[in-house]
Design an enzyme around this catalytic site. Structure first.
Site, mmCIF file in Angstrom:
data_model
loop_
_atom_site.group_PDB
_atom_site.id
_atom_site.type_symbol
_atom_site.label_atom_id
_atom_site.label_comp_id
_atom_site.label_asym_id
_atom_site.label_seq_id
_atom_site.Cartn_x
_atom_site.Cartn_y
_atom_site.Cartn_z
ATOM 1 N N ASP A 11 -19.963 4.108 -2.873
ATOM 2 C CA ASP A 11 -19.619 2.988 -2.422
ATOM 3 C C ASP A 11 -20.480 1.830 -2.240
ATOM 4 O O ASP A 11 -21.292 2.011 -1.489
ATOM 5 C CB ASP A 11 -18.397 2.866 -1.294
ATOM 6 C CG ASP A 11 -17.282 3.531 -1.596
ATOM 7 O OD1 ASP A 11 -17.013 4.617 -2.485
ATOM 8 O OD2 ASP A 11 -15.949 3.508 -0.923
ATOM 9 N N ASP A 130 -3.348 2.069 -3.874
ATOM 10 C CA ASP A 130 -3.687 2.226 -2.570
ATOM 11 C C ASP A 130 -2.699 1.567 -1.667
ATOM 12 O O ASP A 130 -2.246 0.428 -1.642
ATOM 13 C CB ASP A 130 -5.094 0.977 -2.475
ATOM 14 C CG ASP A 130 -6.021 1.392 -3.559
ATOM 15 O OD1 ASP A 130 -6.579 2.666 -3.859
ATOM 16 O OD2 ASP A 130 -6.505 0.495 -4.246
#
Ligand SMILES: O=C(O)c1ccccc1NCC(=O)[C@H](O)[C@H](O)COP(=O)(O)O
Length: 241
Positions: A11, A130
């Site tokens: 990330d 998510d």
């Protein structure tokens, strides 16, 4: 039996490989150069890389050039995520040569566009679901975006090829994956599911692997690898049988 695919995560925030807790902006721990991290996972035997542009996800800029450099350098398959929301960002993401992209916010805010790109690009499009509870979150997981199962049914009907399912409450916490959520999503769709968030141990990976017959195809692993809870070689070995 089909083995569970592992996707080590890189990330990227402000040019650096980072880990977040619950995906919250400001909770970063930095792990240095993203290309070095990605090459380390590739060197350790990864077949996939999960590569996220966190600035693009949060709307705080982007790491487009850095992300493209990493994706282009990899010899392994790359799943690209973060801020892919329109024709321009999708074209830039696909042009990196990544294997597939992961759409999140767009699936909640511009469903017609997502249906169009699913029809155009098929297997190269995954959708990230998510969730907090069963409520979807978009815009870097900061805004509510509807019901998980209603959205899943819509995306299924539009031909979505696969889902990346994250329990935000687990993400970056090393508290173990939400196996119940994964099983429930698998029961609600016949599309493959990639599990994300919370992996802390080899036993967690074995538990996710036990859901392969139900439709779990892969598991994203972030914090546990950076925190050296186990090595990627050990993880690959643990899910190889
Ligand atoms: O993927 C995104 O678009 C994203 C947006 C905002 C915050 C976080 C985001 N992704 C985080 C990840 O994909 C993690 O790398 C992954 O869930 C691994 O979690 P963990 O193993 O718990 O570190």
């Amino acid at each position: 039996m089909t083995k569970l695919e592992l996707l080590p995560a890189v990330d990227v925030r402000d040019g650096q490989a980072v880990r977040l807790v619950h995906g919250e902006s400001g909770s970063e721990t930095s792990y240095g150069d993203p290309l070095a991290a990605a090459l380390a996972w590739q060197g350790a035997g990864a077949e996939w890389l999960h590569l996220v542009d966190l600035d693009a996800a949060f709307g705080t800029g982007d790491n487009r050039a850095r992300i493209a450099e990493v994706a282009r350098t990899m010899d392994i398959k790359v799943e690209l995520s973060g801020g892919i929301r329109d024709d321009d960002t999708l074209a830039a993401a696909l042009a990196t040569g990544c294997t597939r992209v992961n759409l999140g916010t767009a699936a909640l805010e511009t469903p017609e566009w997502v249906a169009k790109v699913i029809a155009e690009h098929g297997d190269r499009i995954a959708v990230g679901l998510d969730v907090r509870g069963t409520t979807l979150r978009g815009r870097g997981w900061t805004r509510d975006g509807g019901d998980l199962y209603e959205t899943l049914a819509r995306l299924d009907s539009e031909g979505c090829a696969r889902y990346v399912v994250t329990d935000i409450a687990k993400d970056g916490t090393l508290q173990g994956p939400n196996l119940e959520l994964l099983a429930n999503v698998c029961a609600a769709t016949d599309r493959p599911v990639v599990a994300s968030g919370g992996v802390s141990s080899l036993d967690d990976l074995r538990a996710i692997a036990s859901l392969v017959p139900q439709g779990v195809e892969g598991a994203i692993v972030g914090k546990a690898l950076y925190a050296k809870a186990f090595t990627l070689e050990e993880a690959l070995e643990a899910v190889s049988r």
